[in-house]
Design a protein around this motif. Structure first.
Motif, short mmCIF file in Angstrom:
data_model
loop_
_atom_site.label_atom_id
_atom_site.label_comp_id
_atom_site.label_asym_id
_atom_site.label_seq_id
_atom_site.Cartn_x
_atom_site.Cartn_y
_atom_site.Cartn_z
N PHE A 1 -4.69 22.46 57.67
CA PHE A 1 -4.71 24.60 56.40
C PHE A 1 -2.96 24.68 57.12
O PHE A 1 -2.22 25.94 56.05
CB PHE A 1 -5.62 25.16 57.26
CG PHE A 1 -5.60 26.77 57.30
CD1 PHE A 1 -6.12 26.88 55.96
CD2 PHE A 1 -5.26 27.56 57.73
CE1 PHE A 1 -6.17 27.86 55.57
CE2 PHE A 1 -5.70 29.39 57.87
CZ PHE A 1 -5.45 29.19 56.15
N TRP A 2 -2.67 24.02 57.99
CA TRP A 2 -1.56 24.78 58.68
C TRP A 2 -0.17 24.15 57.73
O TRP A 2 -0.89 22.37 58.50
CB TRP A 2 -0.73 25.52 60.17
CG TRP A 2 -1.95 27.06 60.38
CD1 TRP A 2 -3.23 26.53 61.45
CD2 TRP A 2 -1.79 28.33 59.32
NE1 TRP A 2 -3.43 27.98 61.18
CE2 TRP A 2 -2.70 29.16 60.31
CE3 TRP A 2 -1.48 28.94 58.78
CZ2 TRP A 2 -3.00 29.78 59.87
CZ3 TRP A 2 -1.07 30.37 58.47
CH2 TRP A 2 -2.08 30.56 59.21
N ASP B 1 -7.99 24.05 50.32
CA ASP B 1 -7.99 24.69 51.51
C ASP B 1 -6.58 24.66 52.44
O ASP B 1 -6.69 24.28 53.93
CB ASP B 1 -9.02 23.44 52.51
CG ASP B 1 -10.88 23.41 51.72
OD1 ASP B 1 -10.69 24.60 51.01
OD2 ASP B 1 -11.12 22.40 51.19
N THR B 2 -5.99 24.72 51.74
CA THR B 2 -4.49 25.15 53.08
C THR B 2 -4.22 26.35 52.74
O THR B 2 -3.98 25.89 51.35
CB THR B 2 -3.06 24.06 52.75
OG1 THR B 2 -2.01 24.06 53.41
CG2 THR B 2 -2.65 23.89 51.72
N PHE B 3 -3.38 27.07 53.53
CA PHE B 3 -2.78 28.36 53.95
C PHE B 3 -1.64 28.29 52.54
O PHE B 3 -0.81 27.75 53.19
CB PHE B 3 -2.71 28.93 55.17
CG PHE B 3 -2.27 29.93 55.16
CD1 PHE B 3 -2.90 30.94 55.02
CD2 PHE B 3 -0.96 30.13 55.40
CE1 PHE B 3 -1.78 32.83 55.54
CE2 PHE B 3 0.29 31.62 55.35
CZ PHE B 3 -0.73 32.26 55.57
N LEU C 1 -5.97 29.58 42.68
CA LEU C 1 -5.46 30.02 44.69
C LEU C 1 -6.84 30.79 45.01
O LEU C 1 -7.47 31.33 43.76
CB LEU C 1 -4.62 30.81 45.24
CG LEU C 1 -3.09 30.48 45.23
CD1 LEU C 1 -2.57 31.08 45.13
CD2 LEU C 1 -3.03 29.31 45.57
N THR D 1 -5.53 30.19 49.32
CA THR D 1 -5.53 29.12 49.41
C THR D 1 -5.21 28.19 48.04
O THR D 1 -5.59 28.64 47.36
CB THR D 1 -6.70 28.66 51.04
OG1 THR D 1 -8.09 29.19 50.24
CG2 THR D 1 -6.85 29.50 51.95
N ASP D 2 -5.06 26.82 48.83
CA ASP D 2 -5.22 25.73 47.72
C ASP D 2 -5.21 24.55 48.49
O ASP D 2 -4.66 24.29 49.28
CB ASP D 2 -3.74 25.74 46.86
CG ASP D 2 -3.68 25.13 45.83
OD1 ASP D 2 -4.57 24.82 44.97
OD2 ASP D 2 -2.56 24.38 45.81
#
Length: 123
Positions: free
Chosen positions: A120-121, A49-51, A34, A46-47
């Motif tokens: 991201f979300w 570029d996702t939260f 992460l 993030t992983d």
């Protein structure tokens, strides 16, 4: 953990600062894949570029935000553990031991659930 140094330095209460540093360090060491970052003035991980999970602090507690899907998935476990919560976050009292087991499950859930997420979300 240099990315969080300024954030941690702004936590006035030494015990709260120490506990938040412990939590952030634990996440970084337990999930080295992460990426730690500060966004919206809050520490998060993030992983691709996702939260995955974010954190915040207040006088009475610190909070972990695993997104709404994580809150729904762990609603019963959160309630059984006696943690106060909202639809978006779990509040952890400063005077209670850190619930690393619950944090680990929430992070693992988000990593797996968002493996193919390209935003991201969650949408």
């Amino acid at each position: 953990m240099e990315v969080f140094a300024d954030y941690l330095a702004r936590i006035d209460h030494p015990q709260h600062r120490s506990q938040m540093e412990e939590v952030l360090t634990w996440v970084a060491e337990s999930f080295p894949n992460l990426a730690p970052k500060i966004a919206w003035n809050q520490p998060m991980f993030t992983d691709h570029d996702t939260f995955i999970i974010g954190f915040s602090v207040s006088k009475q507690h610190w909070a972990a935000a695993p997104e709404r899907a994580g809150m729904i998935h762990f609603a019963d476990e959160i309630a059984q553990a006696g943690h106060d919560h909202t639809k978006e976050l779990v509040r952890f009292k400063w005077d209670r031991p850190v619930d690393f087991s619950l944090l680990e499950k929430m992070i693992e859930f988000n990593i797996e659930d968002k493996a193919d997420c390209s935003t991201f979300w969650r949408k």
